[in-house]
Design an enzyme around this catalytic site. Structure first.
Site, PDB file in Angstrom:
ATOM      1  N   ARG A 103      -3.429 -10.226   4.506  1.00  0.00           N
ATOM      2  CA  ARG A 103      -3.865 -10.238   3.109  1.00  0.00           C
ATOM      3  C   ARG A 103      -2.682  -9.759   2.275  1.00  0.00           C
ATOM      4  O   ARG A 103      -2.261  -8.604   2.419  1.00  0.00           O
ATOM      5  CB  ARG A 103      -5.073  -9.298   2.998  1.00  0.00           C
ATOM      6  CG  ARG A 103      -5.772  -9.276   1.681  1.00  0.00           C
ATOM      7  CD  ARG A 103      -6.945  -8.302   1.735  1.00  0.00           C
ATOM      8  NE  ARG A 103      -7.546  -8.197   0.431  1.00  0.00           N
ATOM      9  CZ  ARG A 103      -7.077  -7.416  -0.543  1.00  0.00           C
ATOM     10  NH1 ARG A 103      -6.010  -6.669  -0.351  1.00  0.00           N
ATOM     11  NH2 ARG A 103      -7.697  -7.383  -1.710  1.00  0.00           N
ATOM     12  N   LYS A 141       0.817  -1.216   0.000  1.00  0.00           N
ATOM     13  CA  LYS A 141       0.000   0.000   0.000  1.00  0.00           C
ATOM     14  C   LYS A 141       0.850   1.266   0.000  1.00  0.00           C
ATOM     15  O   LYS A 141       2.046   1.244   0.241  1.00  0.00           O
ATOM     16  CB  LYS A 141      -1.006  -0.048   1.155  1.00  0.00           C
ATOM     17  CG  LYS A 141      -2.188  -0.967   0.785  1.00  0.00           C
ATOM     18  CD  LYS A 141      -3.304  -0.990   1.780  1.00  0.00           C
ATOM     19  CE  LYS A 141      -4.411  -1.922   1.238  1.00  0.00           C
ATOM     20  NZ  LYS A 141      -5.445  -2.199   2.227  1.00  0.00           N
TER      21      LYS A 141
HETATM   22  N1  HH2 Z   1      -7.490  -3.854   0.903  1.00  0.00           N
HETATM   23  C1  HH2 Z   1      -7.841  -3.860  -0.395  1.00  0.00           C
HETATM   24  C2  HH2 Z   1      -8.936  -4.622  -0.842  1.00  0.00           C
HETATM   25  N2  HH2 Z   1      -9.637  -5.377   0.012  1.00  0.00           N
HETATM   26  N3  HH2 Z   1     -10.009  -6.182   2.211  1.00  0.00           N
HETATM   27  C3  HH2 Z   1      -9.682  -6.181   3.522  1.00  0.00           C
HETATM   28  N4  HH2 Z   1     -10.397  -6.918   4.389  1.00  0.00           N
HETATM   29  N5  HH2 Z   1      -8.636  -5.437   4.008  1.00  0.00           N
HETATM   30  C4  HH2 Z   1      -7.878  -4.657   3.187  1.00  0.00           C
HETATM   31  O1  HH2 Z   1      -6.955  -3.987   3.691  1.00  0.00           O
HETATM   32  C5  HH2 Z   1      -8.201  -4.617   1.795  1.00  0.00           C
HETATM   33  C6  HH2 Z   1      -9.298  -5.408   1.327  1.00  0.00           C
HETATM   34  C7  HH2 Z   1      -7.073  -3.037  -1.375  1.00  0.00           C
HETATM   35  O2  HH2 Z   1      -6.007  -3.749  -1.948  1.00  0.00           O
HETATM   36  P1  HH2 Z   1      -5.981  -4.435  -3.384  1.00  0.00           P
HETATM   37  O3  HH2 Z   1      -7.023  -5.501  -3.500  1.00  0.00           O
HETATM   38  O4  HH2 Z   1      -4.625  -4.913  -3.636  1.00  0.00           O
HETATM   39  O5  HH2 Z   1      -6.267  -3.292  -4.393  1.00  0.00           O
HETATM   40  P2  HH2 Z   1      -7.563  -2.854  -5.172  1.00  0.00           P
HETATM   41  O6  HH2 Z   1      -8.596  -2.485  -4.161  1.00  0.00           O
HETATM   42  O7  HH2 Z   1      -7.097  -1.686  -5.991  1.00  0.00           O
HETATM   43  O8  HH2 Z   1      -8.034  -4.005  -6.005  1.00  0.00           O
END
Ligand code: HH2
Length: 293
Positions: free
Chosen positions: A268, A233
């Site tokens: 995650r 992040k």
């Molecule tokens: N962060 C993201 C998405 N889902 N779910 C939980 N429970 N906690 C988190 O910190 C979290 C999440 C964001 O990350 P990412 O999926 O890599 O990116 P994007 O939302 O751009 O797909």
């Protein structure tokens, strides 16, 4: 209902109808983004087969579970219509369920998508909105036996990073998680189904993320297990002066060591292989489970 102490010493973690054995390290949940616009890997796994191959590789690399998402929640991301999210998720989920036995989280804020995912074998609903965006999601989840990730977000993805403000971020996130957990329980979700998450990067500046990560024990609302999603992040980019999310591995590993020591239940992560190999060495050096698991 389990007491806090019972749950903290539990050797297994409940994820829907599955129970997963716990070791001294957090369980690793591999991220599968079937999206064109995710901040780290957008577009790479939008194709169904590419997403499946990637997910199978994450399991091969040592993932204890998979988090499947069809809508990016990165700051400024555009909402995805329900039909499109279903089209991205359901075929991938169906193929994965037939081939892997690890728990699968569905990362969605939409009741229709979550319902379809549960019908196709998902175990846990991971709603980054904390059940605020779709009023049908909480009653649907309450009627099912799935696990639930309850995450804190200030605002909504389109605007959440414009001006996040807190007087005391740790107290405010903790208070919000407790109040929302009480809403879930009133709706019929027993607390032993819930995993809580401070929502790193969701309406938070670097100093807010660091304060939350520095006070994880205070965030275990209701004694529920903790999930942390800090992988690649932006605050890690700021700390490392590294604009490319894929080159923030050192940050991810520091987070993994820190969360292990804090007794976090689940991490995650994008790079499962690096986290698994790093934690394997830490587990050999220090096989005792930290408090708080
Ligand atoms: N962060 C993201 C998405 N889902 N779910 C939980 N429970 N906690 C988190 O910190 C979290 C999440 C964001 O990350 P990412 O999926 O890599 O990116 P994007 O939302 O751009 O797909």
């Amino acid at each position: 209902m389990d007491t806090r102490d019972d749950r903290r010493s539990a050797p297994v973690l409940r994820m829907g109808l599955r129970t997963v054995p716990r070791g001294p390290s957090p369980l690793l949940i591999g991220i599968v983004n079937v999206t064109p616009d995710s901040f780290s890997d957008g577009g790479r796994y939008l194709n169904r087969d590419a997403a499946i191959v990637h997910a199978l590789q994450l399991v091969e690399d040592g993932a204890d579970g998979l988090d499947l998402g069809g809508e990016s929640t990165r700051p400024g991301a555009a909402p995805v219509p329900v039909d499109e999210e279903l089209r991205r998720i359901v075929p991938v989920l169906g193929a994965l369920r037939a081939r892997v036995d690890v728990p699968i989280l569905i990362d969605t804020a939409k009741a229709i998508v979550a319902r379809a995912a549960l019908d196709h074998g998902a175990d846990v609903v991971n709603d980054v909105s904390g059940f605020r965006f779709d009023p049908d999601l909480l009653p649907m989840v309450a009627r099912s036996a799935c696990g639930v990730v309850l995450m804190h977000m200030q605002g909504e993805p389109r605007t959440m990073q414009e001006a996040p403000e807190y007087r005391d971020v740790v107290v405010e996130v903790r208070t919000w998680l407790e109040a929302r957990l009480a809403d879930l329980v009133r709706a019929g979700v027993t607390p032993d189904r819930v995993i809580v998450d401070p929502g790193i990067g969701f309406g938070k500046r670097t100093e807010h993320n660091l304060a939350l990560l520095g006070n994880l024990d205070a965030l275990r609302a209701g004694g529920c297990p903790l999930l942390v999603g800090a992988s690649r992040k932006r605050f890690l980019g700021a700390l490392l002066d590294e604009p490319n999310p894929e080159r923030r591995t050192e940050g991810d590993l520091a987070i993994a060591a820190h969360c292990r020591a804090a007794g976090v239940a689940m991490l995650r992560v994008h790079d499962v292989r690096a986290a698994r190999r790093f934690l394997r060495v830490l587990d050999a050096l220090d096989p005792v489970s930290p408090a708080g698991q």
